[in-house]
Motif scaffolding. Structure first.
Motif, PDB file in Angstrom:
ATOM      1  N   TYR A   1       1.162  -0.405  17.482  1.00  0.00           N
ATOM      2  CA  TYR A   1       0.781   0.295  16.502  1.00  0.00           C
ATOM      3  C   TYR A   1       0.492  -0.385  15.240  1.00  0.00           C
ATOM      4  N   ARG A   2      -0.436  -0.129  14.597  1.00  0.00           N
ATOM      5  CA  ARG A   2      -0.566  -1.078  13.345  1.00  0.00           C
ATOM      6  C   ARG A   2      -0.237  -0.252  12.196  1.00  0.00           C
ATOM      7  N   LEU A   3       0.675  -0.424  11.451  1.00  0.00           N
ATOM      8  CA  LEU A   3       0.731   0.214  10.259  1.00  0.00           C
ATOM      9  C   LEU A   3       0.015  -0.268   8.793  1.00  0.00           C
ATOM     10  N   PRO A   4       0.028   0.573   7.997  1.00  0.00           N
ATOM     11  CA  PRO A   4      -0.828  -0.001   6.794  1.00  0.00           C
ATOM     12  C   PRO A   4      -0.412  -1.275   6.363  1.00  0.00           C
ATOM     13  N   ASN A   5      -0.764  -2.079   5.712  1.00  0.00           N
ATOM     14  CA  ASN A   5      -0.245  -3.397   5.215  1.00  0.00           C
ATOM     15  C   ASN A   5       1.075  -3.075   4.347  1.00  0.00           C
ATOM     16  N   HIS A   6       1.002  -2.154   3.295  1.00  0.00           N
ATOM     17  CA  HIS A   6       2.033  -1.749   2.383  1.00  0.00           C
ATOM     18  C   HIS A   6       3.225  -1.458   2.951  1.00  0.00           C
ATOM     19  N   MET A   7       3.053  -0.790   4.333  1.00  0.00           N
ATOM     20  CA  MET A   7       4.206  -0.392   4.847  1.00  0.00           C
ATOM     21  C   MET A   7       4.916  -1.424   5.791  1.00  0.00           C
ATOM     22  N   ARG A   8       4.321  -2.573   5.849  1.00  0.00           N
ATOM     23  CA  ARG A   8       4.721  -3.647   6.789  1.00  0.00           C
ATOM     24  C   ARG A   8       5.338  -4.688   5.837  1.00  0.00           C
ATOM     25  N   THR A   9       5.281  -4.593   4.724  1.00  0.00           N
ATOM     26  CA  THR A   9       5.957  -5.713   3.521  1.00  0.00           C
ATOM     27  C   THR A   9       7.433  -5.514   3.761  1.00  0.00           C
ATOM     28  N   PRO A  10       8.186  -6.649   3.845  1.00  0.00           N
ATOM     29  CA  PRO A  10       9.622  -6.566   3.923  1.00  0.00           C
ATOM     30  C   PRO A  10      10.137  -6.637   2.748  1.00  0.00           C
ATOM     31  N   GLY A  11       9.888  -5.667   1.829  1.00  0.00           N
ATOM     32  CA  GLY A  11      10.375  -5.200   0.578  1.00  0.00           C
ATOM     33  C   GLY A  11      10.261  -4.070  -0.129  1.00  0.00           C
ATOM     34  N   SER A  12      10.831  -3.611  -1.042  1.00  0.00           N
ATOM     35  CA  SER A  12      10.616  -2.330  -1.758  1.00  0.00           C
ATOM     36  C   SER A  12       9.207  -2.247  -2.292  1.00  0.00           C
ATOM     37  N   LEU A  13       8.178  -1.991  -1.742  1.00  0.00           N
ATOM     38  CA  LEU A  13       6.722  -2.049  -2.089  1.00  0.00           C
ATOM     39  C   LEU A  13       6.344  -0.530  -1.971  1.00  0.00           C
ATOM     40  N   GLN A  14       5.910   0.177  -3.168  1.00  0.00           N
ATOM     41  CA  GLN A  14       5.383   1.481  -3.080  1.00  0.00           C
ATOM     42  C   GLN A  14       3.912   1.389  -3.491  1.00  0.00           C
ATOM     43  N   TRP A  15       2.935   1.869  -2.349  1.00  0.00           N
ATOM     44  CA  TRP A  15       1.425   2.058  -2.905  1.00  0.00           C
ATOM     45  C   TRP A  15       1.269   3.403  -3.349  1.00  0.00           C
ATOM     46  N   LEU A  16       0.362   3.290  -4.577  1.00  0.00           N
ATOM     47  CA  LEU A  16      -0.155   4.706  -5.132  1.00  0.00           C
ATOM     48  C   LEU A  16      -1.356   4.602  -5.062  1.00  0.00           C
ATOM     49  N   GLY A  17      -2.114   5.327  -4.369  1.00  0.00           N
ATOM     50  CA  GLY A  17      -3.694   5.531  -4.214  1.00  0.00           C
ATOM     51  C   GLY A  17      -4.178   6.503  -5.589  1.00  0.00           C
ATOM     52  N   LYS A  18      -5.454   6.521  -5.458  1.00  0.00           N
ATOM     53  CA  LYS A  18      -6.220   7.159  -6.672  1.00  0.00           C
ATOM     54  C   LYS A  18      -5.723   8.573  -6.703  1.00  0.00           C
ATOM     55  N   ASN A  19      -5.780   9.245  -5.571  1.00  0.00           N
ATOM     56  CA  ASN A  19      -5.263  10.641  -5.774  1.00  0.00           C
ATOM     57  C   ASN A  19      -4.038  10.735  -6.418  1.00  0.00           C
ATOM     58  N   GLN A  20      -3.102   9.956  -6.063  1.00  0.00           N
ATOM     59  CA  GLN A  20      -1.796  10.029  -6.747  1.00  0.00           C
ATOM     60  C   GLN A  20      -1.699   9.637  -7.924  1.00  0.00           C
ATOM     61  N   ILE A  21      -2.479   8.958  -8.651  1.00  0.00           N
ATOM     62  CA  ILE A  21      -2.598   8.412  -9.718  1.00  0.00           C
ATOM     63  C   ILE A  21      -3.061   9.398 -10.791  1.00  0.00           C
ATOM     64  N   LEU A  22      -4.273   9.996 -10.203  1.00  0.00           N
ATOM     65  CA  LEU A  22      -5.074  11.079 -10.972  1.00  0.00           C
ATOM     66  C   LEU A  22      -4.682  12.447 -10.630  1.00  0.00           C
ATOM     67  N   ARG A  23      -3.443  12.646 -10.079  1.00  0.00           N
ATOM     68  CA  ARG A  23      -2.967  14.008  -9.546  1.00  0.00           C
ATOM     69  C   ARG A  23      -2.765  14.988 -10.520  1.00  0.00           C
ATOM     70  N   ASP A  24      -2.227  14.617 -11.791  1.00  0.00           N
ATOM     71  CA  ASP A  24      -1.840  15.211 -12.816  1.00  0.00           C
ATOM     72  C   ASP A  24      -2.868  15.573 -14.104  1.00  0.00           C
ATOM     73  N   ASP A  25      -2.669  15.490 -15.278  1.00  0.00           N
ATOM     74  CA  ASP A  25      -3.611  15.683 -16.291  1.00  0.00           C
ATOM     75  C   ASP A  25      -4.328  14.305 -16.545  1.00  0.00           C
ATOM     76  N   GLU A  26      -4.147  13.158 -16.015  1.00  0.00           N
ATOM     77  CA  GLU A  26      -4.880  12.095 -16.039  1.00  0.00           C
ATOM     78  C   GLU A  26      -4.600  11.435 -17.556  1.00  0.00           C
ATOM     79  N   THR A  27      -3.460  11.764 -18.095  1.00  0.00           N
ATOM     80  CA  THR A  27      -3.383  11.123 -19.499  1.00  0.00           C
ATOM     81  C   THR A  27      -2.678   9.599 -19.089  1.00  0.00           C
ATOM     82  N   LEU A  28      -1.427   9.773 -18.550  1.00  0.00           N
ATOM     83  CA  LEU A  28      -0.572   8.679 -18.374  1.00  0.00           C
ATOM     84  C   LEU A  28       0.057   8.437 -16.845  1.00  0.00           C
ATOM     85  N   LEU A  29       0.566   7.241 -16.638  1.00  0.00           N
ATOM     86  CA  LEU A  29       0.900   7.123 -15.372  1.00  0.00           C
ATOM     87  C   LEU A  29       2.397   7.494 -15.140  1.00  0.00           C
TER      88      LEU A  29
END
Length: 775
Positions: free
Chosen positions: A114-142
């Motif tokens: 089963y092929r996982l997304p690349n960011h989930m296969r990285t051997p380290g504490s890497l978190q990927w944030l997509g556009k929907n997560q970035i713009l989820r709130d009022d879009e002023t700050l991260l």
């Protein structure tokens, strides 16, 4: 407003389709929904006919038909679920088709790949944030998106004052983010003293963000705290389009974004323009913010062997400064500004511009793999003025540099080999002067200084298979930093000029990764470092202290992440990410505040950082109801302690590390129903933490709840979105940022607290129009 006119002129001059003899031209792209990567040679058929096509190497396809009724197309790819898409009755439609992977059985039934997304296969504490997560709130700050990442704590005093800490690193920085590296693509946005202003990047520019917790990868500096890499929102395989978004909210929030993406007919060249404006009256007195900016991203495909990218950004803004409050004012009058800052109407203004040019070139094919060469050059210019009660700061910054790398990439995916070797050169010229702050304007010159800050880093990283499913990942970063300080002040007889060069720092990392079906387990050991700023190297008299040393640390972590097997219907879309880590930091840098404007650094001891990070996600789709349900839960437990810490004769060994909550929890859900309606809820809990090194004062624990209702509709080439939200639903009073070890001047109470926003509301409106394909 002149940029809006330029943008409108560009749009009006966009070439239109010439007359065509067919009725429907369908363009699109087929991607792997999990990995978000293109699927080449996918089959696209018109249902009930023999007409069809296949996608190209980038997943793109174009289908022409003369059928005059609504169509259905069927998209299939080996190892993925076949999907049918209904095409409405219109010309020049672009469709983005996301196929879900299947379990692929190879050989004996017990071996399932089963092929996982690349960011989930990285051997380290890497978190990927997509556009929907970035713009989820009022879009002023991260900050809200980052605070949903376990191990990350971003405090926000205002739109222009933020402090990002990762696993406790950087918690002692007074007013900014330090010891966490920041990149925009391949452009370093961390300055020569290790400070990063993540709030300078407007969220409308972003496509995703990679958050690395713990010592960052060798390729990006091996920073002790970690690294945040921001990626621009641009895709040559998407259609030409124009989008307008607005946000209106409490405390005078008024924000507009206009962006346009123009792509040629072959999807090899493209230009993205982005104009943004933000205004806020602010929650507190003396808290108004105005900001205007423009960014662009151009991509040029040079045949099949190369691609050039040009990235530019300009902004200007003014933000008034309310500063911190003492406890009495924080609890009784949180909207007040500090009296001394309001008395002089303290503010900071900034004009900045940066430009980056990058090129990636295919070199040769060797042993079923490809060699590439990548070169990026960048420059940054920034002028700033800060009016403060004790003086006025006038500063000018010029940065130039380059990054280069040779990379070998196997023609296949993991577990095939990978190797990269490269370097980064950086030089910054920083000039600053201070003046008397008068009731109006400025007075006498108090200081005149110039610094030249430079560093180099050389990195190598790679991956080799050791056995079936087992891979070895490793890397090393070698870096050195040099400061040249010139005291240009002519009105005294003292010259504090001097140079300082740190020793060469070597930071290795090594990881073992084991992948079974759709699960990954890894063990990682990594080293990182953070050099002091030049200000921290100065003695109380202003001379350079040659004895101060960079912070250094080792990180050991054991992690597992993955998704449940799809044959399990009840949990087929459950994902998890769990990390247990232990960091040892030595030569801890302590910034001691001597005057309101001066900090002096010392190496005070050692700390240990023991923690657990947990991230859980579940996604359930109900096709009959055209809805999906996506709850999440993130938790971080931190036990950080001073092992050895003596400051000004006091021994704080054994005390908790100041400024870091031992418990953080975020939870929420997204519920899409009736295809177009969306409900979002986000909850955050932050436990109390020590505000002083002697552990005599604790912050208040707090919890907040945000709710949002949205509606999205696509009609022909138009897409509409509407969102209504309320933040801090229960009107919790809390400190959104704490100034640790706050001093007391002139017999006044120390000012520790930056009040968080009370209950507030916002509305988001967006319209997007897909332009006809350019010829």
């Amino acid at each position: 407003m002149k940029y809006w006119g330029i943008l409108l002129l560009l749009l009006l001059s966009t070439p239109r389709l010439q007359g065509q003899e067919y009725k429907y031209q369908i363009q699109g792209k087929v991607i792997d929904k999990e990995a978000e990567e293109p699927l080449p040679y996918a089959t696209i058929l018109i249902v009930g006919t023999q007409e069809g096509t296949v996608s190209d190497l980038d997943g793109n396809f174009e289908l022409v038909t003369d059928h005059d009724t609504p169509l259905q197309i069927e998209v299939s790819f080996i190892g993925f679920q076949t999907q049918r898409i209904e095409i409405s009755k219109r010309d020049n439609q672009f469709v983005r088709i996301e196929l879900e992977p299947l379990n692929i059985i190879i050989g004996p039934p017990e071996i399932i790949e089963y092929r996982l997304p690349n960011h989930m296969r990285t051997p380290g504490s890497l978190q990927w944030l997509g556009k929907n997560q970035i713009l989820r709130d009022d879009e002023t700050l991260l900050n809200q998106a980052l605070n949903r990442v376990p191990g990350v704590f971003m405090q926000s005093a205002a739109l222009n004052t933020n402090r990002l800490t990762i696993r406790g690193i950087g918690s002692r920085t007074p007013f900014s983010t330090n010891r966490v590296r920041l990149y925009f693509g391949e452009i370093p946005l961390t300055n020569g003293v290790g400070e990063s202003a993540i709030e300078d990047i407007d969220l409308s520019m972003l496509f995703n963000a990679n958050v690395w917790r713990g010592p960052s990868p060798s390729r990006y500096g091996a920073g002790l705290g970690g690294m945040v890499q921001l990626q621009s929102y641009f895709d040559l395989q998407s259609p030409s389009a124009v989008e307008v978004r607005s946000v209106f909210g409490s405390f005078g929030l008024n924000r507009q974004v206009v962006n346009a993406q123009l792509v040629d007919g072959d999807w090899k060249n493209g230009l993205r323009l982005n104009v943004f404006r933000t205004h806020s009256d602010g929650y507190r007195n003396n808290n108004e913010v105005d900001r205007l900016g423009l960014s662009f991203l151009a991509k040029f495909g040079l045949g099949t062997n190369g691609e050039t990218t040009i990235n530019g950004f300009w902004s200007q803004g003014t933000a008034f400064i309310p500063s911190s409050l003492n406890e009495e004012d924080f609890r009784n009058n949180p909207q007040l500004a500090a009296a001394n800052w309001q008395g002089v109407e303290g503010f900071e203004s900034s004009d900045q511009f940066w430009l980056g040019i990058g090129h990636r070139q295919f070199l040769a094919e060797v042993n079923s793999g490809n060699w590439y060469y990548q070169l990026s050059t960048f420059m940054r210019l920034q002028d700033g003025l800060e009016r403060r009660p004790f003086n006025t700061l006038d500063e000018h910054r010029q940065i130039i540099g380059l990054r280069t790398a040779f990379t070998f990439e196997s023609a296949g995916h993991d577990p095939f080999p990978y190797f990269a070797l490269g370097a980064e050169l950086f030089q910054e010229q920083y000039q600053w002067q201070t003046y008397e702050t008068l009731s109006e304007g400025i007075g006498l010159n108090l200081s005149d200084n110039r610094e030249r800050r430079s560093y180099y880093q050389i990195f190598a990283e790679g991956r080799i298979p050791l056995a079936y499913r087992l891979n070895l990942h490793g890397g090393v970063n070698v870096n050195q930093t040099h400061y040249e300080y010139v005291d240009q002040f002519q009105f005294d007889s003292i010259d504090f000029s001097g140079n300082y060069r740190y020793q060469v720092i070597v930071s290795p990392n090594l990881s073992l990764r084991y992948e079974y079906q759709n699960h990954v387990a890894y063990l990682r050991a990594s080293h990182g470092s953070s050099v002091p700023s030049l200000e921290e190297t100065l003695t109380p008299d202003g001379a350079i202290n040659p004895n101060i040393r960079p912070e250094r640390g080792w990180n050991l972590e054991l992690g597992a992440r993955g998704k449940t097997a799809r044959r399990n219907a009840a949990l087929k879309d459950f994902a998890y990410d769990v990390v247990l880590y232990h960091m040892w930091v030595q030569d801890l840098l302590v910034a001691e505040r001597i005057t309101p404007d001066q900090f002096v650094g010392i190496n005070a001891g050692r700390t240990q950082h023991l923690g657990l990070e947990v991230g859980l996600n579940y996604f359930h789709f109900v096709k009959a109801m055209k809805s999906h349900f996506h709850p999440y839960l993130n938790y971080h437990w931190a036990r950080y302690r001073f092992v050895e810490f003596v400051d000004d004769g006091e021994d704080f060994g054994g005390n908790p590390l100041t400024g870091v909550p031992p418990h953080q929890l975020s939870a929420g859900l997204t519920w899409v129903f009736l295809k177009n309606f969306k409900v979002q809820a986000d909850y955050q809990f932050v436990s109390s933490f020590s505000m002083r090194d002697d552990n005599t004062l604790q912050s208040d624990a707090y919890q907040t709840l945000n709710l949002q209702l949205g509606y999205e509709l696509t009609w022909n080439a138009f897409s509409f979105s509407l969102g209504l939200g309320v933040q801090n639903v229960f009107d919790e009073q809390y400190a959104s940022m704490i100034l640790i070890n706050a001093p007391s001047f002139g017999g006044n109470a120390p000012r520790y607290y930056y009040p968080g926003l009370s209950r507030n509301f916002f509305a988001k409106i967006g319209v997007r129009y897909v332009l006809p394909k350019l010829q």
